[in-house]
Design an enzyme around this catalytic site. Structure first.
Site, PDB file in Angstrom:
ATOM      1  CG  ASP A  11     -15.499 -50.583  -4.377  1.00  6.47           C
ATOM      2  OD1 ASP A  11     -16.283 -49.605  -4.345  1.00  6.47           O
ATOM      3  OD2 ASP A  11     -14.314 -50.498  -4.011  1.00  6.47           O
ATOM      4  CB  ALA A  12     -19.735 -52.207  -1.450  1.00  6.17           C
TER       5      ALA A  12
END
Length: 127
Positions: A11-12
């Site tokens: 994810d980020a």
């Protein structure tokens, strides 16, 4: 099966996205066949996930080297129960138990003896 965590797995924040653990396990199941020169589509049928239970213990991170370990829990007439765990070194990050049904032409059917023998052989080698 060993795999590296790449950017597209995360994810980020650089943490492995939860659904990707399932992908790692799916690849490890397929590799059980490929390592023996076989395809996951066996004798006119294939295995589909009927049920699974998953536990997340610690996050895997960008760049980690992971290992997926497979253990056959039970081999039934038309299905099998498989435990798969994802490790970073000796640290367990994820565990999943899944019931896989054997299907042909979209319908559950009995696992043939040759395929049962294959699983017994493969999991004996992976103990």
């Amino acid at each position: 099966m060993k795999t590296r965590v790449y950017y597209d797995d995360t994810d980020a924040g650089g943490v492995v996205y939860h659904a990707n653990y399932l992908k790692f396990c799916e690849r490890a199941r397929s590799d059980l066949f490929y390592e023996q020169g076989k395809s996951p589509a066996v004798n006119g049928g294939h295995f589909v996930v009927r049920h699974l239970e998953a536990d997340f213990f610690k996050p895997a991170l960008l760049g980690d080297l992971l290992e997926v370990k497979n253990k056959l829990i039970e081999l039934k007439n038309a299905s099998l129960i498989l435990q798969q765990e994802v490790f970073r070194g000796t640290e367990k990050l994820f565990s999943m138990t899944s019931t896989l049904a054997y299907v042909k032409e979209g319908k559950p059917c009995k696992i043939d003896e040759e395929t049962k023998a294959f699983f017994i052989l493969v999991f004996k080698e992976h103990v």
